[in-house]
Write a protein that holds these residues in place. Sequence first.
Motif, mmCIF file in Angstrom:
data_model
loop_
_atom_site.group_PDB
_atom_site.id
_atom_site.type_symbol
_atom_site.label_atom_id
_atom_site.label_comp_id
_atom_site.label_asym_id
_atom_site.label_seq_id
_atom_site.Cartn_x
_atom_site.Cartn_y
_atom_site.Cartn_z
ATOM 1 N N UNK A 1 0.841 -1.190 0.000
ATOM 2 C CA UNK A 1 0.000 0.000 0.000
ATOM 3 C C UNK A 1 0.874 1.237 0.000
ATOM 4 N N UNK A 2 0.443 2.310 -0.644
ATOM 5 C CA UNK A 2 1.201 3.529 -0.800
ATOM 6 C C UNK A 2 0.763 4.510 0.274
ATOM 7 N N UNK A 3 1.650 4.889 1.168
ATOM 8 C CA UNK A 3 1.286 5.802 2.222
ATOM 9 C C UNK A 3 2.290 6.917 2.366
ATOM 10 N N UNK A 4 1.963 7.932 3.198
ATOM 11 C CA UNK A 4 2.855 9.056 3.395
ATOM 12 C C UNK A 4 2.619 9.623 4.772
ATOM 13 N N UNK A 5 3.715 9.913 5.479
ATOM 14 C CA UNK A 5 3.593 10.458 6.818
ATOM 15 C C UNK A 5 3.275 11.936 6.742
ATOM 16 N N UNK A 6 2.761 12.486 7.874
ATOM 17 C CA UNK A 6 2.441 13.908 7.894
ATOM 18 C C UNK A 6 3.684 14.752 7.696
ATOM 19 N N UNK A 7 4.850 14.238 8.185
ATOM 20 C CA UNK A 7 6.086 14.998 8.050
ATOM 21 C C UNK A 7 6.508 15.141 6.600
ATOM 22 N N UNK A 65 -0.226 11.591 -13.451
ATOM 23 C CA UNK A 65 0.823 11.643 -14.456
ATOM 24 C C UNK A 65 2.201 11.701 -13.808
ATOM 25 N N UNK A 66 3.124 10.966 -14.412
ATOM 26 C CA UNK A 66 4.512 10.966 -13.955
ATOM 27 C C UNK A 66 5.437 11.216 -15.129
ATOM 28 N N UNK A 67 6.542 11.887 -14.863
ATOM 29 C CA UNK A 67 7.606 11.941 -15.847
ATOM 30 C C UNK A 67 8.117 10.516 -16.052
ATOM 31 N N UNK A 68 8.456 10.169 -17.283
ATOM 32 C CA UNK A 68 8.826 8.784 -17.610
ATOM 33 C C UNK A 68 10.281 8.512 -17.242
ATOM 34 N N UNK A 69 10.523 8.420 -15.924
ATOM 35 C CA UNK A 69 11.881 8.147 -15.448
ATOM 36 C C UNK A 69 11.807 7.236 -14.230
ATOM 37 N N UNK A 70 12.794 6.367 -14.112
ATOM 38 C CA UNK A 70 12.836 5.436 -12.986
ATOM 39 C C UNK A 70 12.886 6.168 -11.653
ATOM 40 N N UNK A 71 13.725 7.195 -11.563
ATOM 41 C CA UNK A 71 13.881 7.884 -10.280
ATOM 42 C C UNK A 71 12.588 8.561 -9.850
ATOM 43 N N UNK A 72 11.819 9.059 -10.810
ATOM 44 C CA UNK A 72 10.549 9.701 -10.471
ATOM 45 C C UNK A 72 9.544 8.670 -9.981
ATOM 46 N N UNK A 73 9.490 7.506 -10.642
ATOM 47 C CA UNK A 73 8.603 6.445 -10.187
ATOM 48 C C UNK A 73 8.980 5.998 -8.776
ATOM 49 N N UNK A 74 10.268 5.837 -8.515
ATOM 50 C CA UNK A 74 10.714 5.399 -7.191
ATOM 51 C C UNK A 74 10.358 6.423 -6.116
ATOM 52 N N UNK A 75 10.455 7.700 -6.454
ATOM 53 C CA UNK A 75 10.069 8.735 -5.499
ATOM 54 C C UNK A 75 8.573 8.698 -5.234
ATOM 55 N N UNK A 76 7.792 8.472 -6.271
ATOM 56 C CA UNK A 76 6.338 8.388 -6.087
ATOM 57 C C UNK A 76 5.977 7.232 -5.167
ATOM 58 N N UNK A 77 6.681 6.115 -5.313
ATOM 59 C CA UNK A 77 6.389 4.940 -4.498
ATOM 60 C C UNK A 77 6.883 5.111 -3.070
ATOM 61 N N UNK A 78 8.088 5.643 -2.898
ATOM 62 C CA UNK A 78 8.674 5.719 -1.564
ATOM 63 C C UNK A 78 8.077 6.841 -0.714
ATOM 64 N N UNK A 79 7.529 7.855 -1.374
ATOM 65 C CA UNK A 79 7.002 9.010 -0.636
ATOM 66 C C UNK A 79 5.477 9.086 -0.644
ATOM 67 N N UNK A 80 4.846 8.024 -1.105
ATOM 68 C CA UNK A 80 3.390 8.019 -1.087
ATOM 69 C C UNK A 80 2.747 8.955 -2.069
#
Length: 207
Positions: A1-7, A65-80
């Motif tokens: 599941x994709x989540x994000x902390x308040x911080x 929408x995401x920019x078509x780059x691996x690093x952007x996808x990883x940021x979207x996943x890791x930061x919710x």
Amino acid sequence: MDGESEADAPTDKDDVEDAPERGPLRRCIVTRESGPKEAMLRFVLGPDRLLVPDLAAKLPGRGFWLSARTDVLERALSRGGFAKAARGPVQIPPDLRLRIEDGLKSRIRDHLGFARRAGQAVCGWQAVKEWLLAGRVGLLVEAADGSAAERGRLLGRREIPMVTPLPAVELGGIFGREHAVHVALSPGRLAETVAREAARLAGFAPA
């Protein structure tokens, strides 16, 4: 599941507003930069709020929408990023990156097949060389596992747009061969589409 902390949650109002899906540009939910929709990746929520890559950008529903780059996808996943954009829980497929890569490769194969059947593509050193000499090449598609030196000998001093999205075995399958290293497409919409899809795929190439 994709989540994000308040911080980690953004405080800038622009970061939480919806970006309308109108006009030629779309805004990346991670970088907040706008770009041509053809160069980006669209995602939608399917049943059970499962995240679905909509590579053709035609599925109904609100798109993310995401920019078509691996690093952007990883940021979207890791930061919710997807959960934030969807304003709720999102189910992330464990093989999401693979689904994107496979989907983009499939689109490239399909459009190369369309070009072949329309007489807008040829493969093989000799056929491609003849098209180059005749000025008929709008895009050169070279096998990803082909020889860079051989490409150089084929092109010479010509400046022709070139992409390397697929291995020789996959290129060959499109043309009914065991393998194909050199493919030429005539100028036009199909060549432009293959070039765009190859550029999106290149954003996920291993570093």
